[in-house]
Design an enzyme around this catalytic site. Structure first.
Site, PDB file in Angstrom:
ATOM      1  N   GLY A  13       0.961  -9.916   7.607  1.00 25.93           N
ATOM      2  CA  GLY A  13       2.057  -9.123   7.048  1.00 25.93           C
ATOM      3  C   GLY A  13       1.764  -7.639   7.116  1.00 25.93           C
ATOM      4  N   SER A 132      -1.619  -4.288  -7.886  1.00 22.39           N
ATOM      5  CA  SER A 132      -0.826  -3.246  -8.523  1.00 22.39           C
ATOM      6  C   SER A 132      -1.245  -1.881  -8.014  1.00 22.39           C
ATOM      7  CB  SER A 132      -1.026  -3.302 -10.040  1.00 22.39           C
ATOM      8  OG  SER A 132      -0.196  -2.374 -10.667  1.00 22.39           O
ATOM      9  N   LYS A 186      -0.384 -10.423 -13.731  1.00 23.70           N
ATOM     10  CA  LYS A 186       0.346  -9.303 -13.113  1.00 23.70           C
ATOM     11  C   LYS A 186       1.742  -9.171 -13.739  1.00 23.70           C
ATOM     12  CE  LYS A 186       1.531  -6.040 -10.149  1.00 23.70           C
ATOM     13  NZ  LYS A 186       2.857  -6.172  -9.732  1.00 23.70           N
ATOM     14  N   HIS A 189       1.346  -7.629 -17.104  1.00 25.94           N
ATOM     15  CA  HIS A 189       1.075  -6.205 -16.867  1.00 25.94           C
ATOM     16  C   HIS A 189       2.390  -5.446 -16.694  1.00 25.94           C
ATOM     17  CE1 HIS A 189       1.011  -3.019 -13.820  1.00 25.94           C
ATOM     18  NE2 HIS A 189      -0.122  -2.619 -14.346  1.00 25.94           N
ATOM     19  N   ASN A 190       3.281  -5.978 -15.883  1.00 24.67           N
ATOM     20  CA  ASN A 190       4.556  -5.292 -15.646  1.00 24.67           C
ATOM     21  C   ASN A 190       5.402  -5.261 -16.916  1.00 24.67           C
ATOM     22  OD1 ASN A 190       3.554  -5.404 -13.050  1.00 24.67           O
ATOM     23  ND2 ASN A 190       5.546  -5.765 -12.129  1.00 24.67           N
ATOM     24  N   GLU A 193       4.129  -2.599 -19.037  1.00 19.02           N
ATOM     25  CA  GLU A 193       4.574  -1.328 -18.458  1.00 19.02           C
ATOM     26  C   GLU A 193       5.988  -0.978 -18.960  1.00 19.02           C
ATOM     27  OE1 GLU A 193       3.954  -1.243 -14.161  1.00 19.02           O
ATOM     28  OE2 GLU A 193       5.940  -0.348 -13.955  1.00 19.02           O
ATOM     29  N   ARG A 290      16.973  -1.363 -21.580  1.00 14.46           N
ATOM     30  CA  ARG A 290      17.469  -1.035 -20.236  1.00 14.46           C
ATOM     31  C   ARG A 290      18.855  -1.640 -20.033  1.00 14.46           C
ATOM     32  NH1 ARG A 290      12.542  -0.980 -15.762  1.00 14.46           N
ATOM     33  NH2 ARG A 290      10.954  -0.082 -17.134  1.00 14.46           N
TER      34      ARG A 290
HETATM   35  C1  LIG Z   1       5.729  -7.816  10.037  1.00 14.43           C
HETATM   36  O1  LIG Z   1       5.734  -6.398   9.937  1.00 14.43           O
HETATM   37  C2  LIG Z   1       6.891  -5.816   9.397  1.00 14.43           C
HETATM   38  C3  LIG Z   1       6.736  -4.319   9.334  1.00 14.43           C
HETATM   39  O2  LIG Z   1       6.315  -3.781  10.521  1.00 14.43           O
HETATM   40  C4  LIG Z   1       7.129  -6.320   8.016  1.00 14.43           C
HETATM   41  O3  LIG Z   1       8.334  -5.795   7.492  1.00 14.43           O
HETATM   42  C5  LIG Z   1       7.160  -7.805   7.997  1.00 14.43           C
HETATM   43  O4  LIG Z   1       7.223  -8.245   6.649  1.00 14.43           O
HETATM   44  C6  LIG Z   1       5.937  -8.402   8.653  1.00 14.43           C
HETATM   45  N1  LIG Z   1       6.137  -9.834   8.597  1.00 14.43           N
HETATM   46  C7  LIG Z   1       5.245 -10.785   8.759  1.00 14.43           C
HETATM   47  C8  LIG Z   1       5.648 -12.117   8.315  1.00 14.43           C
HETATM   48  O5  LIG Z   1       4.171 -10.629   9.249  1.00 14.43           O
END
Ligand SMILES: *[C@@H]1O[C@H](CO)[C@@H](O)[C@H](O)[C@H]1NC(C)=O
Ligand SMILES: *[C@@H]1O[C@H](CO)[C@@H](O)[C@H](O)[C@H]1NC(C)=O
Ligand SMILES: *[C@@H]1O[C@H](CO)[C@@H](O)[C@H](O)[C@H]1NC(C)=O
Length: 492
Positions: A13, A132, A186, A189-190, A193, A290
């Protein structure tokens, strides 16, 4: 590939968070293998941001898995939801027993509980980690909150602790607990916040509308508080926000529409508190505040027909009141964190986790939005007594809140007379008074329930007699018409 060419960890990712975390881990001496579903992104990343680093890339999941040392460690930084399950199933065929899948996204903790159980049943290890600090934190040191398969921790500890922010000479990362506890913590934590932000906003409102101070004066007050127990990232940025003028010299904050947005993590914390039956009132009020802010047009209409209380100019000692306000803010904050830890204590029971309370407080001391000096005192309280029932009864906070009490009450009373809404301050004080009260009026509620619905009650210790025995569900014939039979059939 020779072993020395294999990567220490893989990351899937390559959005900004993923890229930044890779570069951060690379800086700390770890070799990272990057993958993205759109493989051109991998090449572009290697040729640009990662140029000249030790980062390597992969063009398929299989290639990624073949380029990792064992046990394999793979971090997913993809959109929460089906994408996480999708990548987990793509990875599985290429993994061996003991390999570790780490979800560093914003997953909701029930998903992490499920994924952990599923993967463990297949001999794989799972870690769900709260991350975070946003994009900047990912690059320079985030707060990392990993939880899941206990057996995974020794294999990821060094990478995680070196990559995390450092505060007070320690990493802002420690093992949280089992299954979904990392993402759970997490979430809390939020929620905390949300509470901190609401408390600061109420403080600002009291200073502005109550005392009638100018932005610059309010900024100076926050600046002074930054030198004491309230020292925190949120107080610091509030000071800077109040000093920020638009090009025409008008404070920017005055030009911003008073409608607060939310992405849902505060709401999830409040919903979970209701589900677990824990009185996490301050976060709940912060979420509702909010919501109320969002009813802008309705509020504008109401403001035209509902009169405010007649404005009483402040008669007292201004500096004394400002000191009281500081005490009230501090006390309310103690309540909020005490409630947050109460919620985690209950979650640990319900979800069968052994939570590392001192570690959780320590992890939040840097790299995240709620970082503060205050968290060091919480860390110390839990280190001194890991079995601490409540922060409120720890010697340090008991003393702090006792000292703060008179000022806190004066501020709540005065603001209420002014008609300034302070839901977080007031709920904190009401919680405090309820928590320290031996006998609450719930006896009357029980009587009402038994009166109209024969829901029964228990007798108060010392009040037992021949028709009201300890440990028994008692029903009273309140009127000539009420029946003798207790009800379990209808629950009003
Ligand atoms: C691949 O990269 C793009 C940004 O360049 C990103 O938005 C996306 O989430 C990534 N996805 C995966 C599954 O690797
Ligand atoms: C912002 O404007 C106020 C007057 O509204 C002025 O007193 C203050 O100095 C200005 N702040 C900055 C940083 O220019
Ligand atoms: C709770 O966790 C412990 C170990 O962490 C385990 O031995 C036990 O079986 C678990 N119990 C339940 C009800 O899940």
């Amino acid at each position: 590939m020779s072993d020395s060419q294999l990567a220490d960890i893989g990351l899937i990712g390559l959005a900004v968070m993923g890229q930044n975390l890779i570069l951060n881990m690379n800086d700390k001496g770890f070799k990272v293998c990057a993958f993205n579903r759109t493989t051109s992104k991998v090449d572009r990343f290697l040729e640009n941001e990662a140029k000249g680093t030790n980062v390597i890339g992969a063009h398929s999941i299989e290639e990624l898995c073949s380029k990792l040392k064992t046990p394999r460690r793979i971090i997913l930084l993809v959109k929460a939801g089906p994408a996480v399950d999708d990548f987990i199933s793509q990875l599985e065929p290429h993994l061996e027993k003991g390999d570790i899948i780490i979800d560093g996204g914003n997953s909701h903790y029930p998903d992490s509980i499920r994924r952990c159980k599923e993967l463990e049943s297949k001999g794989l290890l799972f870690v769900g980690s709260g991350v975070s600090g946003g994009e900047e934190g990912a690059r320079n040191g985030p707060s990392l909150m990993p939880g899941g398969s206990d057996a995974a921790w020794p294999h990821i500890k060094e990478i995680f602790q070196k990559t995390a922010a450092q505060a007070y000479g320690e990493p802002c990362c420690d093992w949280v607990g089992q299954t979904g506890s990392g993402h759970y913590v997490k979430m809390v934590h939020n929620g905390i916040e949300y509470g901190d932000m609401q408390l600061i906003a109420e403080t600002y409102d009291i200073l502005k509308r109550g005392l009638g101070l100018e932005h610059a004066e309010i900024a100076d007050i926050f600046s002074k508080w930054q030198d004491g127990v309230l020292n925190s990232f949120l107080i610091e940025i509030t000071r800077d926000i109040l000093r920020f003028n638009d090009t025409d010299g008008v404070p920017m904050v005055d030009k911003i529409l008073d409608v607060a947005g939310q992405k849902g993590t505060g709401k999830w914390t409040a919903i979970n508190a209701l589900d677990l039956g824990m009185p996490v009132t301050l976060i709940g009020e912060a979420v509702f505040a909010r919501c109320l802010s969002s009813l802008k047009e309705e509020r504008v209409r109401a403001s035209k027909v509902i009169a405010a209380p007649a404005k009483q100019p402040f008669q007292g000692d201004k500096q004394q009141f400002i000191d009281d306000l500081m005490q009230g803010l501090y006390a309310s904050k103690i309540i909020s964190y005490a409630q947050g830890f109460m919620l985690m204590r209950e979650a640990a029971k319900v979800y069968n986790w052994t939570l590392n309370n001192a570690g959780i407080a320590a992890m939040w001391r840097g790299g995240c939005i709620i970082k503060s000096v205050f968290l060091s005192d919480i860390t110390a309280a839990y280190r001194e007594n890991p079995e601490l029932e409540s922060l409120l009864t720890s010697p340090f906070f008991l003393k702090a809140i006792s000292q703060a009490q008179p000022g806190w009450r004066r501020v709540v009373a005065q603001s209420t007379l002014w008609g300034i809404p302070i839901p977080a301050f007031t709920t904190a004080l009401s919680f405090f008074d309820g928590y320290r009260t031996e006998t609450l009026p719930a006896n009357l509620i029980q009587a009402q329930r038994d009166f109209f619905g024969a829901h029964t009650f228990r007798v108060r210790p010392g009040m037992e007699n021949d028709h009201m025995k300890a440990g028994e569900d008692i029903h009273v014939k309140w009127t000539a018409n009420s029946g003798d039979v207790s009800s379990s059939t209808y629950n009003a």
